[in-house]
Design a protein around this motif. Structure first.
Motif, PDB file in Angstrom:
ATOM      1  N   PHE A  35      -6.972  -8.107   7.911  1.00 19.59           N
ATOM      2  CA  PHE A  35      -6.218  -8.047   6.670  1.00 19.59           C
ATOM      3  C   PHE A  35      -5.436  -9.340   6.646  1.00 19.59           C
ATOM      4  O   PHE A  35      -5.253 -10.284   5.609  1.00 19.59           O
ATOM      5  CB  PHE A  35      -5.187  -6.851   6.839  1.00 19.59           C
ATOM      6  CG  PHE A  35      -4.382  -6.954   5.450  1.00 19.59           C
ATOM      7  CD1 PHE A  35      -4.927  -6.607   4.173  1.00 19.59           C
ATOM      8  CD2 PHE A  35      -3.154  -6.968   5.711  1.00 19.59           C
ATOM      9  CE1 PHE A  35      -3.880  -6.648   3.123  1.00 19.59           C
ATOM     10  CE2 PHE A  35      -2.165  -6.950   4.590  1.00 19.59           C
ATOM     11  CZ  PHE A  35      -2.653  -6.791   3.399  1.00 19.59           C
ATOM     12  N   PRO A  78      -8.917   2.592   1.938  1.00 19.39           N
ATOM     13  CA  PRO A  78      -8.589   3.108   3.266  1.00 19.39           C
ATOM     14  C   PRO A  78      -9.182   4.331   4.112  1.00 19.39           C
ATOM     15  O   PRO A  78      -9.916   5.002   3.457  1.00 19.39           O
ATOM     16  CB  PRO A  78      -7.204   3.587   2.713  1.00 19.39           C
ATOM     17  CG  PRO A  78      -7.271   4.071   1.503  1.00 19.39           C
ATOM     18  CD  PRO A  78      -8.387   3.244   0.801  1.00 19.39           C
ATOM     19  N   SER A 129      -7.662  -4.205  -5.013  1.00 22.71           N
ATOM     20  CA  SER A 129      -9.079  -4.296  -4.010  1.00 22.71           C
ATOM     21  C   SER A 129      -9.310  -5.853  -3.417  1.00 22.71           C
ATOM     22  O   SER A 129     -10.004  -6.059  -2.669  1.00 22.71           O
ATOM     23  CB  SER A 129     -10.351  -3.737  -4.532  1.00 22.71           C
ATOM     24  OG  SER A 129     -10.266  -4.078  -5.897  1.00 22.71           O
ATOM     25  N   THR A 152      -0.021   5.448   5.749  1.00 26.22           N
ATOM     26  CA  THR A 152       0.387   5.270   4.444  1.00 26.22           C
ATOM     27  C   THR A 152       1.633   6.427   4.054  1.00 26.22           C
ATOM     28  O   THR A 152       2.600   6.346   3.533  1.00 26.22           O
ATOM     29  CB  THR A 152      -0.351   5.204   3.343  1.00 26.22           C
ATOM     30  OG1 THR A 152      -1.446   4.061   3.638  1.00 26.22           O
ATOM     31  CG2 THR A 152       0.249   4.821   2.044  1.00 26.22           C
ATOM     32  N   TYR A 168      -7.112  -4.969  -0.216  1.00 28.02           N
ATOM     33  CA  TYR A 168      -7.390  -3.993   0.666  1.00 28.02           C
ATOM     34  C   TYR A 168      -8.735  -3.369   0.370  1.00 28.02           C
ATOM     35  O   TYR A 168      -9.190  -3.389  -0.872  1.00 28.02           O
ATOM     36  CB  TYR A 168      -6.320  -2.762   0.243  1.00 28.02           C
ATOM     37  CG  TYR A 168      -4.799  -3.181   0.306  1.00 28.02           C
ATOM     38  CD1 TYR A 168      -4.113  -3.669   1.275  1.00 28.02           C
ATOM     39  CD2 TYR A 168      -4.058  -3.324  -0.937  1.00 28.02           C
ATOM     40  CE1 TYR A 168      -2.968  -3.839   1.357  1.00 28.02           C
ATOM     41  CE2 TYR A 168      -3.042  -3.591  -1.152  1.00 28.02           C
ATOM     42  CZ  TYR A 168      -2.245  -4.178  -0.115  1.00 28.02           C
ATOM     43  OH  TYR A 168      -1.064  -4.392  -0.032  1.00 28.02           O
ATOM     44  N   ASP A 169      -9.323  -2.928   1.563  1.00 32.66           N
ATOM     45  CA  ASP A 169     -10.490  -2.195   1.458  1.00 32.66           C
ATOM     46  C   ASP A 169     -10.295  -0.864   1.260  1.00 32.66           C
ATOM     47  O   ASP A 169      -8.936  -0.576   1.311  1.00 32.66           O
ATOM     48  CB  ASP A 169     -11.262  -2.378   2.994  1.00 32.66           C
ATOM     49  CG  ASP A 169     -12.614  -2.367   2.763  1.00 32.66           C
ATOM     50  OD1 ASP A 169     -12.919  -2.242   1.907  1.00 32.66           O
ATOM     51  OD2 ASP A 169     -13.113  -3.012   3.596  1.00 32.66           O
ATOM     52  N   PRO A 177       0.902  -1.216   0.041  1.00 33.22           N
ATOM     53  CA  PRO A 177       0.050  -0.010   0.040  1.00 33.22           C
ATOM     54  C   PRO A 177       0.839   1.282  -0.023  1.00 33.22           C
ATOM     55  O   PRO A 177       0.401   2.318   0.022  1.00 33.22           O
ATOM     56  CB  PRO A 177      -0.871  -0.020   1.370  1.00 33.22           C
ATOM     57  CG  PRO A 177       0.094  -0.862   2.273  1.00 33.22           C
ATOM     58  CD  PRO A 177       0.869  -1.965   1.257  1.00 33.22           C
ATOM     59  N   THR A 216      -5.498   4.534   8.100  1.00 37.87           N
ATOM     60  CA  THR A 216      -4.761   3.748   7.166  1.00 37.87           C
ATOM     61  C   THR A 216      -4.019   5.063   6.380  1.00 37.87           C
ATOM     62  O   THR A 216      -2.740   4.783   5.957  1.00 37.87           O
ATOM     63  CB  THR A 216      -5.437   3.101   6.341  1.00 37.87           C
ATOM     64  OG1 THR A 216      -6.374   2.403   7.115  1.00 37.87           O
ATOM     65  CG2 THR A 216      -4.566   1.820   5.502  1.00 37.87           C
TER      66      THR A 216
END
Lengths: 237, 314, 287
Positions: free
Chosen positions: A144, B9, B3, B17, B6-7, A43, B13
């Motif tokens: 997660f 953010p 996706s 990041t 990950y949902d 991410p 989050t």
């Protein structure tokens, strides 16, 4: 044809050299490829950029250029890749332990190049997992890591096996290039030794070398076909 | 962002990041400086002397270097273009042939015909397996050394390169197209039969055009592979393509006491990336236009993924 | 400084060659100079020729930045083509790496090969040789600070690594001195890569003909040194089609004449001059 009875040991040694290099590069590329894949799907944008850049570069540059860099830039940077002289391993894979570093350089080049494609194969596996799977997992309240461990990765792994196998087959074939970079102990080195230096007839020598590669590539390909067919059956059931 | 993993953010989050990114940038920059820049600099790889012939138009060697590169790239593009066209044509024929052999009904044949069909099937299959399983390096060397002995000879080494690359790539492309045709919904073939088309008409008019579109991503990867593989021409059969002329120039500069190796190979590497990147972008654009023009792309079958991975790694 | 000197040498050489070319122009009626049906007559009538040489061999045949090969082999070939009345522009240079030289002659891809081509019996079964126009000896180049290698025997212990070129005679010669080929011998496609490997301490020595090695030494006097004790004799010949005795004899005649009248020396000075002393006599093999 007398070349086969006279020089079978030359063919055998070349075959062994190719197998050894491929084993090392396959292990290396699977590990590094997984790491680069993690970077590519992470991410954090800068890390993702590094992963993407790596893959873009190695997918678009010929392996020849990568080999040139490994064989001539690495020594310039003061490395003879002695970190690959792993105790124990070097007793089994002799060329790894010699002071002559070109086997190691070629292995590094092959590994770095294959890494990009391993990364793409893994990523395609993850990408092929239906979105609903992850959404369902998240709505069940899985975290997660739980989502990754129990839902996404098990499926992604299965979907990635076939492309990964194809990448490894391609890698075996690519290893032929190492002979042009000072590694005489591989299958293509056999051509040079027997045809260019000992004046054997080229046709049987090429036949022998081709058979050497086919022994490695065809069974792998058939195995993949089988895996693929059984997966298809499951999918259509 | 992926996706599946990950949902979307949330604020926390997003903050993490951003902080991680701010930390990562200097770390990466330092790593690049420490392990790439410093060693190269210590070995004088950033000296103007070895870069000027490539980047400084005022340098006495500059025009010659770029002139040689122009020759090399023209030869690369020529070899790549010819090999791509030849591989596509031969590959398509091969795919249609294998498809046709599959459609022929074995149970209505005389034993002799049956034997003939079976041996043709296994011959084509062996042909495919052998050329697909042998490295291009070996094939190319073989073509270069052995064909002239058998009386097939050319003055221009270009043709050896084209033949070598075509032998390998036509088989790969043939398999891509064949798996594309096999992967189409069975209704396509059945409908074609129902309106009275013969098997070869079905393959050529109905299945083949669809397989081309479905398999376009794989075909594009293979085209990039062909372009990359032309670089073997310089190394193995002394054909003067882009990498081959670079190699020659490195030798020539040695005699002027200029170690131009790293700048030369770095530059030619960058050029390969640019050319291949442009090529794949062009192909993607074509693909988009195809799908816009009223044709709805079928989901590529699993086999497409396979050949793509194999193709792009060769 | 060095560059200007090389440039000066090149200019002088070019002038000398230009003069030679002008001098040769008047015997243009070449076809009646040679016996009818001979290879020479055919080539002279055609007015063009294909010559095999190396494109990556410093001093002998190296393709320059201008895209034209240059070196001693190239100059020797040009002496022959002038005699045939063929203009330099009509020579097609065909890159001929070691592994394809015999094939190229047998398949008529080239009329002659001048490519640091060592005369030996195995090759004589496939092609014929004129010359030698040059005799080299295989020698060893080491790093300047390395005193542990004194000759090919130093490789018998098995701890020293040596570099040469694939498909070459020197590579074959050194093999008998090695304890373990896999661990000691590295083969590249060109010698300059060996030089890089030597300087980067990836190998301990380069072995090949002394002329090539002296070329490297003169380029890198601070980094490498030549042992200076050749342990073989490598006569360089001009490869022609097997049993074309007429052509072979004619080439030998031209070589001898060129040695006497100074054309050989001009070629030598322009290419090898600074590296090696010219021999006092030229003895060709007639067979």
């Amino acid at each position: 044809m007398e070349v086969f009875s006279d020089k079978l040991d030359v063919f055998w040694n070349g075959f062994l050299g190719t197998v050894q290099m491929c084993l090392l590069a396959a292990v290396g590329a699977l590990i590094l490829g997984a790491l680069v894949a993690v970077l590519r799907i992470s991410p954090i944008p800068p890390l993702r950029a590094v992963g993407t850049a790596y893959v873009t570069v190695f997918r678009n540059v010929p392996l020849t250029v990568v080999m040139f860099f490994a064989a001539f830039a690495l020594p310039l940077l003061g490395s003879d890749a002695s970190f690959l002289k792993i105790p124990g391993l070097r007793d089994v894979i002799k060329p790894l332990g010699t002071d002559l570093p070109y086997f190691r350089f070629a292995t590094i080049a092959l590994t770095l190049y294959t890494t990009a494609f391993v990364c793409e194969a893994l990523r395609s596996g993850i990408g092929a997992v239906p979105l609903g799977q992850a959404e369902a997992a998240r709505s069940l309240g899985l975290s997660f890591t739980q989502n990754l461990r129990h839902v996404v990765l098990p499926q992604a792994w299965k979907l990635a096996i076939v492309p990964l196998g194809s990448v490894i087959i391609a890698m075996v074939k690519n290893s032929a290039l190492a002979a042009a970079f000072g590694v005489i102990v591989t299958l293509m080195g056999v051509v040079d030794e027997l045809v260019s230096q000992q004046y054997y007839d080229a046709v049987p020598v090429f036949l022998g070398v081709a058979v050497g590669f086919l022994i490695l590539t065809i069974p792998l390909g058939l195995l993949l076909d089988m895996v693929e067919r059984s997966q298809k059956k499951v999918a259509t059931r | 962002m992926n996706s599946v993993l990950y949902d979307a953010p949330g604020p926390r989050t997003r903050l993490i990041t951003i902080i991680a990114s701010i930390v990562a940038v200097p770390v990466l920059a330092y790593a690049a400086y420490r392990w790439i820049y410093v060693p190269l600099d210590q070995h004088h790889q950033f000296d103007g002397k070895i870069w000027a012939p490539i980047v400084n138009p005022g340098n006495q060697y500059f025009p010659m270097v770029w002139d040689r590169w122009q020759t090399g790239w023209l030869n690369t593009l020529k070899a790549a273009g010819l090999s791509i066209v030849a591989s596509l044509i031969v590959g398509s024929l091969l795919a249609l042939l294998r498809r046709q052999l599959l459609e022929l009904r074995i149970f209505r044949m005389s034993p002799l015909k049956r034997l003939g069909l079976n041996s043709t099937r296994s011959a084509t299959r062996t042909w495919v397996e052998v050329w697909r399983g042998t490295p291009v390096v070996t094939t190319l060397f073989f073509v270069f050394m052995v064909l002239p002995v058998w009386g097939i000879d050319f003055d221009d080494r270009l043709w050896f390169l084209v033949i070598g690359l075509t032998l390998y790539n036509s088989v790969v492309i043939g398999e891509i197209l064949r798996s594309g045709m096999d992967g189409l919904p069975a209704g396509q073939r059945e409908a074609a039969f129902a309106v009275g088309l013969r098997p070869w008409q079905t393959s050529w008019l109905v299945l083949y055009p669809q397989a081309l579109r479905v398999m376009l991503p794989s075909l594009i990867s293979q085209v990039v592979v062909i372009l990359k593989d032309t670089s073997l021409g310089g190394l193995i059969i002394s054909y003067e393509e882009a990498l081959g002329v670079s190699k020659q120039m490195v030798e020539a500069f040695h005699s002027y006491n200029i170690d131009i190796g790293i700048p030369m190979y770095f530059s030619v590497g960058v050029m390969y990336i640019v050319v291949n990147y442009a090529l794949s972008k062009l192909a993607q654009y074509l693909q988009k236009r195809l799908s816009k023009s009223g044709y709805k792309a079928v989901e590529p079958p699993v086999t497409a993924l396979v050949s793509q991975a194999e193709a792009s790694a060769a | 400084m060095r560059l200007t000197r090389i440039a000066a040498v090149a200019v002088v050489a070019a002038l000398a060659l230009g003069a030679a070319a002008c001098g040769g122009d008047d015997d243009k009626s070449s076809s009646n100079k040679f016996p009818a049906g001979s290879t020479m007559a055919k080539l002279a009538d055609a007015g063009k020729i294909k010559i095999g040489t190396k494109f990556d061999q410093p001093l002998f045949g190296l393709k320059g930045l201008d895209g034209k090969p240059a070196g001693f082999d190239v100059e020797i070939a040009k002496i022959l083509t002038k005699e045939l009345g063929i203009k330099d522009d009509n020579i097609e240079w065909v890159e001929s790496p070691s592994k394809v030289r015999e094939d190229y002659i047998q398949q008529d891809k080239v009329s002659l090969v001048v490519a640091t081509y060592t005369i030996n019996d195995a090759r004589k079964e496939k092609v014929s040789f004129a010359g030698p126009y040059f005799t080299a000896g295989q020698d060893i180049l080491v790093r300047k600070d390395d005193d542990s290698i004194s000759g090919p025997e130093s490789f018998q212990a098995g701890d020293k690594k040596v570099c040469s070129v694939t498909g070459s005679t020197p590579a074959k010669n050194i093999e008998q001195y090695l304890k373990d080929k896999t661990a000691q011998l590295v083969l590249f496609d060109v010698y300059s890569k060996c030089l890089d490997a030597l300087k980067a301490k990836q190998v301990d020595a380069i072995t090949t003909d002394n002329v090539i090695l002296s070329g490297f030494q003169s380029q890198n006097p601070d980094a490498v040194k030549l042992l200076g004790q050749p342990f073989t004799r490598e006569p360089y010949g001009i490869g022609v089609k097997k049993d074309d005795k007429q052509f072979r004899d004619w080439i030998n005649d031209v070589l001898e004449a060129a040695f006497k009248d100074g054309r050989y020396k001009t070629a030598w000075d322009a290419t090898l001059g600074t590296n090696v002393k010219m021999p006092t006599a030229l003895t060709v093999q007639r067979y």
